[in-house]
Design a protein around this motif. Structure first.
Motif, PDB file in Angstrom:
ATOM      1  N   ILE A  88       0.906  -1.344   0.023  1.00  0.00           N
ATOM      2  CA  ILE A  88       0.173  -0.260  -0.166  1.00  0.00           C
ATOM      3  C   ILE A  88       1.006   1.117   0.118  1.00  0.00           C
ATOM      4  CG2 ILE A  88      -0.159  -0.133   2.456  1.00  0.00           C
ATOM      5  CD1 ILE A  88      -3.018   0.922   2.176  1.00  0.00           C
ATOM      6  N   ILE A  89       0.635   2.210  -0.616  1.00  0.00           N
ATOM      7  CA  ILE A  89       1.242   3.461  -0.744  1.00  0.00           C
ATOM      8  C   ILE A  89       0.489   4.626  -0.529  1.00  0.00           C
ATOM      9  CG2 ILE A  89       2.657   4.866  -2.448  1.00  0.00           C
ATOM     10  CD1 ILE A  89       3.361   2.435  -3.814  1.00  0.00           C
ATOM     11  N   GLU A  90       0.925   5.502   0.367  1.00  0.00           N
ATOM     12  CA  GLU A  90      -0.223   6.684   0.576  1.00  0.00           C
ATOM     13  C   GLU A  90       0.937   7.985   0.283  1.00  0.00           C
ATOM     14  OE1 GLU A  90      -1.456   7.061   4.501  1.00  0.00           O
ATOM     15  OE2 GLU A  90      -2.586   5.174   4.264  1.00  0.00           O
ATOM     16  N   SER A  91       0.268   8.800  -0.221  1.00  0.00           N
ATOM     17  CA  SER A  91       1.240  10.065  -0.489  1.00  0.00           C
ATOM     18  C   SER A  91       1.060  11.234   0.527  1.00  0.00           C
ATOM     19  CB  SER A  91       0.550  10.813  -1.770  1.00  0.00           C
ATOM     20  OG  SER A  91       1.232  11.912  -2.205  1.00  0.00           O
ATOM     21  N   PHE A  92       1.980  11.956   0.894  1.00  0.00           N
ATOM     22  CA  PHE A  92       1.776  12.862   1.862  1.00  0.00           C
ATOM     23  C   PHE A  92       2.648  14.137   1.634  1.00  0.00           C
ATOM     24  CE2 PHE A  92       3.584  14.653   6.040  1.00  0.00           C
ATOM     25  CZ  PHE A  92       2.687  14.463   6.622  1.00  0.00           C
ATOM     26  N   GLU A  93       2.268  15.336   1.673  1.00  0.00           N
ATOM     27  CA  GLU A  93       2.857  16.470   1.406  1.00  0.00           C
ATOM     28  C   GLU A  93       3.551  17.025   2.852  1.00  0.00           C
ATOM     29  OE1 GLU A  93       4.431  19.154  -1.386  1.00  0.00           O
ATOM     30  OE2 GLU A  93       3.288  17.438  -1.633  1.00  0.00           O
TER      31      GLU A  93
END
Length: 97
Positions: A88-93
């Motif tokens: 699973i991959i989550e984007s975060f700024e």
């Protein structure tokens, strides 16, 4: 033991001290590469969601204090019984504090 390897677009750091523990693998992009940083947590017979939760709960993102921009949180689990990997991959700024 922390090991650094230089690649074309990234510096790879294994077992990077981060927050409350060690991030399994961190990919720091070279300046001006335009690539996101990655924090990778590996699990065995657990869950990929649990790996992402560990990244967040243990505040591994804080170890990248000099980095701002797009960051990918990557959780990978290997199931010994089925012999399958799940990711699973989550984007975060991340902004500089």
């Amino acid at each position: 033991m922390q090991r650094k390897e230089q690649k074309k677009d990234y510096t790879l750091i294994r077992e990077m001290p981060a927050g409350k523990g060690f991030a399994d693998i961190v990919f720091l992009p070279r300046k001006h590469s335009g690539k996101p940083a990655l924090i990778v947590e590996l699990k065995w017979n657990q869950t990929e969601q649990g790996a992402i939760k560990q990244i967040k709960d243990n505040q591994y993102i804080k170890a990248l204090e000099e980095y701002s921009g797009n960051l990918l949180l990557v959780g990978i689990n290997y199931d010994k019984k089925s012999k399958k990997h799940n990711c699973i991959i989550e984007s975060f700024e991340k902004n500089l504090q």
